[in-house]
Design a protein around this motif. Structure first.
Motif, mmCIF file in Angstrom:
data_model
loop_
_atom_site.group_PDB
_atom_site.id
_atom_site.type_symbol
_atom_site.label_atom_id
_atom_site.label_comp_id
_atom_site.label_asym_id
_atom_site.label_seq_id
_atom_site.Cartn_x
_atom_site.Cartn_y
_atom_site.Cartn_z
ATOM 1 N N GLN A 171 -28.892 -47.576 51.368
ATOM 2 C CA GLN A 171 -27.390 -47.366 51.632
ATOM 3 C C GLN A 171 -27.068 -46.107 51.992
ATOM 4 O O GLN A 171 -27.408 -45.179 51.044
ATOM 5 N N LEU A 172 -26.247 -45.610 52.798
ATOM 6 C CA LEU A 172 -25.840 -44.581 53.188
ATOM 7 C C LEU A 172 -24.176 -44.290 52.441
ATOM 8 O O LEU A 172 -24.290 -43.446 51.292
ATOM 9 N N ARG A 173 -23.269 -44.920 52.702
ATOM 10 C CA ARG A 173 -21.920 -45.197 52.021
ATOM 11 C C ARG A 173 -21.187 -46.207 52.620
ATOM 12 O O ARG A 173 -21.616 -46.679 53.591
ATOM 13 N N THR A 174 -19.893 -46.240 52.243
ATOM 14 C CA THR A 174 -19.040 -47.347 52.618
ATOM 15 C C THR A 174 -17.814 -46.779 53.341
ATOM 16 O O THR A 174 -17.355 -45.681 52.639
ATOM 17 N N VAL A 223 -20.366 -51.428 54.988
ATOM 18 C CA VAL A 223 -21.445 -50.698 54.324
ATOM 19 C C VAL A 223 -22.565 -50.218 55.416
ATOM 20 O O VAL A 223 -23.053 -51.089 55.943
ATOM 21 N N GLN A 226 -18.542 -40.929 46.273
ATOM 22 C CA GLN A 226 -18.800 -42.277 46.396
ATOM 23 C C GLN A 226 -20.345 -42.425 45.940
ATOM 24 O O GLN A 226 -21.229 -41.723 46.379
ATOM 25 N N ARG A 233 -22.385 -45.664 45.699
ATOM 26 C CA ARG A 233 -22.735 -46.905 46.394
ATOM 27 C C ARG A 233 -21.948 -47.993 46.480
ATOM 28 O O ARG A 233 -21.149 -48.016 45.367
ATOM 29 N N THR A 234 -22.444 -48.925 47.381
ATOM 30 C CA THR A 234 -21.680 -50.379 46.890
ATOM 31 C C THR A 234 -22.588 -51.306 46.594
ATOM 32 O O THR A 234 -23.735 -51.693 46.952
ATOM 33 N N VAL A 250 -17.222 -50.830 45.505
ATOM 34 C CA VAL A 250 -17.361 -49.435 45.902
ATOM 35 C C VAL A 250 -17.411 -48.907 44.720
ATOM 36 O O VAL A 250 -16.128 -48.368 44.162
#
Lengths: 256, 256
Positions: free
Chosen positions: A84-87, A102, B84, B86-87, B102
């Motif tokens: 996961q990179l970011r949202t 996402v 941030q 992660r989600t 988030v």
DNA sequence: CAAATAGTGTCTTTCAGACATTATTCA
DNA sequence: TGAATAATGTCTGAAAGACACTATTTG
């Protein structure tokens, strides 16, 4: 979430996933793009992705969309290292509705061309050199539409490149760009391609081999690389995942 | 997002933000928690957070919720370094509806107790030592309800701790835990608290002072720290944001 | 043999870990 | 003076950068 479920506070969002899937081919970093068939941004290039369905997590959705939209082989998609990179949640990132996306990154080894292109739903998927994307085209660009990507995908792509570059510094992830058996020269060229820097070969060897579990020698195996020269020994990914100490990018390296 | 906007594919989600806000107080890492006033998990401790509204990004929502739910002063919230994390999107992470959250992390300096607690909406906000949270309580825990947090917040908190720990390695973020002017001993104790490791003081000084732009000396200023001993020189955060080379955690340090 | 690629060895500099020593303050 | 804390100095070993050199293959 203290506020509980005040009905006035509940707002429906669409949730999507976007994927930045990279590979190294011919000394250049490529990303998997698809050409959009609908509005908005019809005809534009975009990162693969799609809606998250009611009973799946974002990561599950990412894997499913990748299998559906691109021609990547099943076994590749199933084994893929997905991070996961970011949202991305700016209110107007989609012109029609409120969409929160996402983003994920993934790395794959270079694949035989037909498998990567596939047919059917994947007919519009293509590996694109990242250098050909953006408003300042390298000369020799094949496709003028690459000047800008759909939605905020140019931002996502830039963030993903940066993330991949730093992951190479402190993890063993570079082997994910390589076939199951690879030479140290191939591994080095992964670093050089992603970082766009030349590395000293003896020092690179020393560092990689000195890191326990980074790579394992394949006994006796060797491969001729450039048609000439001494055949190179082959290695497999080892069990290690982290690099201690890290393999840092040269601070002011000449960019080749 | 190739699939476009097939109505069958659109599914309404609720989107929330959750915040893991840390501070260092008395040599222990604390996180800001609130006690829930509604179902589900009524009475349980949870990370602050709430719904994202139609016209704001997740980060904007995070800052707004933090101001509303906790007693943190306006100027602190506005200047906060919010990152941030992660989600979290597992389908059943909320027992009532499909909620995607988030998560963010933030670091603040230790604050005068009354300001941190506040009144009104913030009446149920509290700084909790992270060591007192979880199923294996340290002896002397004040509050048995801390054995488990609401929702998946224990997972979010664990991820946030890990992230903060590694951010200290390769960024200058540790100063965010300190007051505007701080001693090198205070800065070192931030590292020691977050990493739960003892560091060698002379070596820590050398490393920090050798990193250009990490800290800047406040000329002439000094502060007496423990009531005894030589007053320590004061420093301010410098302009640098990254640490090159990084300040790595000791691999097998004794945990004090 | 020349060209090309793989692989080894070595010197030097930088930097981290360990730790001895000095400096300044309060009780 | 002694305890407590800050600050400096020094030694050593590990690791990185630079680069000379050897090895093996094709044409």
């Amino acid at each position: 979430m203290t506020a509980g479920y005040d009905p006035a506070a509940f707002v429906p969002f669409a949730v999507t996933v976007d994927l930045a899937v990279f590979t190294v081919r011919g000394g250049r970093l490529h990303v998997l793009l698809i050409r959009r068939g609908q509005q908005p941004y019809e005809g534009a290039w975009a990162l693969p992705g799609g809606f998250v369905t009611p009973r799946e997590s974002a990561e599950t959705a990412a894997r499913r969309e990748l299998a559906e939209e691109t021609g990547l082989p099943e076994n590749v998609v199933a084994a893929l290292h997905l991070e996961q990179l970011r949202t991305y949640s700016e209110p107007d990132r989609d012109p029609r509705m409120r969409v929160v996306s996402v983003a994920f990154t993934a790395l794959v080894a270079d694949l035989p061309e037909p498998a990567a292109q596939g047919g059917g739903d994947a007919a519009h998927a293509r590996w694109v050199p990242v250098g050909e994307i953006g408003p300042h085209p390298a000369s020799g660009r094949e496709d003028a539409d690459l000047a800008s990507l759909a939605f905020d995908h140019a931002v996502i792509l830039a963030d993903a490149r940066e993330r991949v570059g730093s992951k190479l510094e402190y993890t063993c992830l570079a082997t994910a760009f390589c076939p199951p058996e690879f030479t140290l020269g191939e591994l080095q060229s992964v670093y050089e391609t992603v970082w766009d820097t030349a590395l000293d070969r003896p020092n690179f060897r020393r560092k990689v081999l000195a890191t326990p579990g980074f790579v394992e020698a394949v006994p006796g195996a060797a491969r001729l690389t450039g048609g000439r020269g001494k055949p190179a020994a082959l290695y497999r990914p080892g069990p290690a995942t982290a690099l201690h100490p890290p393999l840092l990018r040269p601070s002011e390296g000449r960019t080749r």
